[in-house]
Design a protein around this motif. Structure first.
Motif, mmCIF file in Angstrom:
data_model
loop_
_atom_site.group_PDB
_atom_site.id
_atom_site.type_symbol
_atom_site.label_atom_id
_atom_site.label_comp_id
_atom_site.label_asym_id
_atom_site.label_seq_id
_atom_site.Cartn_x
_atom_site.Cartn_y
_atom_site.Cartn_z
ATOM 1 N N GLY A 101 26.969 8.669 88.094
ATOM 2 C CA GLY A 101 26.621 7.809 86.977
ATOM 3 C C GLY A 101 27.641 7.946 85.859
ATOM 4 O O GLY A 101 28.661 8.633 85.987
ATOM 5 N N SER A 102 27.367 7.313 84.728
ATOM 6 C CA SER A 102 28.350 7.265 83.645
ATOM 7 C C SER A 102 28.249 8.420 82.655
ATOM 8 O O SER A 102 29.203 8.706 81.934
ATOM 9 N N ARG A 103 27.119 9.118 82.601
ATOM 10 C CA ARG A 103 26.956 10.171 81.589
ATOM 11 C C ARG A 103 27.997 11.281 81.709
ATOM 12 O O ARG A 103 28.559 11.708 80.684
ATOM 13 N N PRO A 104 28.284 11.795 82.913
ATOM 14 C CA PRO A 104 29.325 12.832 82.988
ATOM 15 C C PRO A 104 30.684 12.336 82.500
ATOM 16 O O PRO A 104 31.463 13.110 81.936
ATOM 17 N N LEU A 105 30.951 11.061 82.713
ATOM 18 C CA LEU A 105 32.218 10.499 82.261
ATOM 19 C C LEU A 105 32.304 10.512 80.733
ATOM 20 O O LEU A 105 33.329 10.888 80.159
ATOM 21 N N ILE A 106 31.239 10.081 80.087
ATOM 22 C CA ILE A 106 31.242 10.047 78.620
ATOM 23 C C ILE A 106 31.403 11.457 78.066
ATOM 24 O O ILE A 106 32.193 11.700 77.144
ATOM 25 N N TYR A 107 30.656 12.399 78.639
ATOM 26 C CA TYR A 107 30.774 13.793 78.207
ATOM 27 C C TYR A 107 32.204 14.296 78.411
ATOM 28 O O TYR A 107 32.776 14.969 77.539
ATOM 29 N N ALA A 108 32.792 13.966 79.553
ATOM 30 C CA ALA A 108 34.150 14.423 79.849
ATOM 31 C C ALA A 108 35.174 13.799 78.912
ATOM 32 O O ALA A 108 36.166 14.451 78.545
ATOM 33 N N VAL A 109 34.976 12.549 78.517
ATOM 34 C CA VAL A 109 35.875 11.919 77.535
ATOM 35 C C VAL A 109 35.846 12.718 76.237
ATOM 36 O O VAL A 109 36.900 13.071 75.676
ATOM 37 N N TYR A 110 34.655 12.996 75.755
ATOM 38 C CA TYR A 110 34.527 13.765 74.516
ATOM 39 C C TYR A 110 35.193 15.134 74.650
ATOM 40 O O TYR A 110 35.976 15.557 73.777
ATOM 41 N N LYS A 111 34.897 15.852 75.746
ATOM 42 C CA LYS A 111 35.411 17.214 75.894
ATOM 43 C C LYS A 111 36.921 17.238 76.113
ATOM 44 O O LYS A 111 37.592 18.207 75.769
ATOM 45 N N THR A 112 37.460 16.182 76.682
ATOM 46 C CA THR A 112 38.890 16.125 76.954
ATOM 47 C C THR A 112 39.694 15.790 75.703
ATOM 48 O O THR A 112 40.818 16.282 75.532
ATOM 49 N N ILE A 113 39.132 15.013 74.813
ATOM 50 C CA ILE A 113 39.869 14.525 73.647
ATOM 51 C C ILE A 113 39.542 15.292 72.365
ATOM 52 O O ILE A 113 40.416 15.542 71.540
ATOM 53 N N VAL A 114 38.294 15.694 72.205
ATOM 54 C CA VAL A 114 37.800 16.151 70.905
ATOM 55 C C VAL A 114 37.815 17.671 70.798
ATOM 56 O O VAL A 114 37.204 18.376 71.615
ATOM 57 N N ASP A 115 38.500 18.194 69.784
ATOM 58 C CA ASP A 115 38.400 19.599 69.409
ATOM 59 C C ASP A 115 37.359 19.756 68.308
ATOM 60 O O ASP A 115 36.984 18.785 67.636
#
Length: 417
Positions: A101-115
């Motif tokens: 589904g899309s939830r892991p993707l959204i979480y991964a976007v945040y964790k990959t970009i955001v400090d």
């Protein structure tokens, strides 16, 4: 017993709270028209027969071991082809990531970009961005939107907040409103993002755009627009969220995909190897087979969204009829997704027992108890509890059930003075 600071301060879902109340009442025999869930009654809206057949075949063929961490190549290739055919987007299979589904993707976007402490911008109402911002210790900047702009942010709304921001999170068609960006609205925002990135030095993070288009195939008499199709130079800054959960009525099948710049997608894939948020291999294999024939998707979507549009039309017209009767209600013409935006301007009114409706949550639980109607307030999507706006999802009800529900809603609202 102490737990982490993150767990201590984690806020539970208001939608789940409402859902628990509905389920408790149903267990006691109450009839509740549940308009809360962004889900589908699978007896009313089953997944495509061809997809179901392919899932069963995959299990019969014992495809039950681990899938590749970034997804089956056959599925990533099928998605790549579909993006090219459907939207004119050119993404290689290596820049596509498959998840449950899309939830892991959204979480991964945040964790990959955001400090920690990085600025993240998102509009309110919007789905779950406040929680993802919390989980990544972001400096969340919530941009309030208005009815006049269909609860979508404009470039002018966002521009004052861009300095130093690393992520802008947008969704169209929008959950919770079912409204969509026009070409002009999205173009203005993309131009603004490009201008902001031109100002930044090589040692600064760019401003990335996360574009959630999970409902992109479910649009009614309106065209879906996306950043890279409008401005090819947005490709190095845009991460898309997509999948089959909504367009194939397959919320429980759990196959989503993201695509974007190689350096972002590879890090997202690496992160999720430690989370294990993979879509099951049989479902991936089946989705790949189903997408090999574009007509499979197109035929299903045309029929499915026609049914959703009819349900939304009946609900919208029903709310407008209540408005014409003098009740303080309003609704916005649905443009896409599963949702109707409804205004119930009854906060501050008095209930039959003499107590007041203090906020939108009070009104929700009053309507559940008195009318057997369950809605989600915009406060569940980052808005103030005094906002009189609500999300109604039609995915769990038939047209006839919606028609039966409307007089109950009218009767409950009429009790408030």
């Amino acid at each position: 017993m102490k737990v982490s600071k993150l767990a201590t301060n984690l806020i539970g879902s208001e939608i789940v709270k409402i859902g628990n109340e509905v389920n408790d009442m149903k267990a006691k025999g109450a009839e509740i028209a549940n308009l809360t869930i962004g889900d589908l009654n699978s007896n009313i809206y089953p997944i495509p027969a061809g997809l179901k057949d392919e899932i069963q075949k995959a299990y019969q063929n014992n495809l039950t071991n681990y899938p590749p961490a970034n997804g089956l190549l056959g599925l990533r290739t099928a998605v790549s082809n579909d993006l090219k055919t459907r939207w004119g987007l050119d993404y290689a299979s290596g820049d596509i990531l498959i998840t449950a589904g899309s939830r892991p993707l959204i979480y991964a976007v945040y964790k990959t970009i955001v400090d920690e402490g990085d600025k993240v911008i998102y509009p309110t109402p919007s789905w779950n961005n406040n929680h993802y911002a919390y989980l990544t210790s972001a400096n969340a900047v919530e941009v309030k939107t208005t009815q006049e702009n269909n609860f979508l942010p404009t470039a002018d709304d966002l521009r004052p907040h861009l300095s130093g921001a690393v992520l802008l999170a947008l969704c169209s068609p929008l959950n919770p409103t079912g409204t969509m960006f026009t070409k002009e609205q999205l173009s203005d925002i993309c131009q603004m993002v490009l201008e902001e990135n031109k100002k930044r030095g090589a040692d600064e993070k760019p401003l990335y755009l996360m574009y959630d288009q999970i409902y992109s195939n479910l649009t009614f008499d309106a065209d879906h627009f996306d950043p890279v199709s409008l401005f090819p130079e947005m490709k190095e800054y845009t991460i898309y969220i997509d999948g089959i959960s909504k367009c194939l009525a397959a919320t429980g099948v759990r196959v989503g995909w993201g695509f974007g710049p190689t350096h972002i997608m590879s890090k997202m894939a690496a992160l999720l190897t430690h989370v294990g948020a993979w879509a099951p291999k049989p479902e991936q294999e089946a989705t790949a087979k189903f997408y090999e024939t574009p007509e499979n998707v197109n035929d299903f979507v045309v029929d499915f969204k026609g049914k959703l549009q009819e349900s939304l039309k009946v609900l919208h017209e029903g709310i407008q009829e209540l408005k014409n009767k003098g009740l303080a209600v309003e609704s916005i013409q649905p443009m896409g997704a599963l949702y109707l935006t409804i205004k119930l301007d009854f906060i501050g009114k008095t209930k039959p027992d003499g107590s007041k409706i203090e906020n939108s949550s009070d009104l929700v639980f009053f309507l559940i108890q008195e009318g057997g109607v369950a809605l989600v307030p915009f406060s569940a999507f980052g808005c103030e509890v005094t906002e009189p706006w609500f999300r109604a999802s039609v995915g769990g009800l038939s047209v006839d059930e919606i028609k039966v529900m409307l007089p109950k809603l009218e009767h409950a609202l009429a009790k408030l003075i």
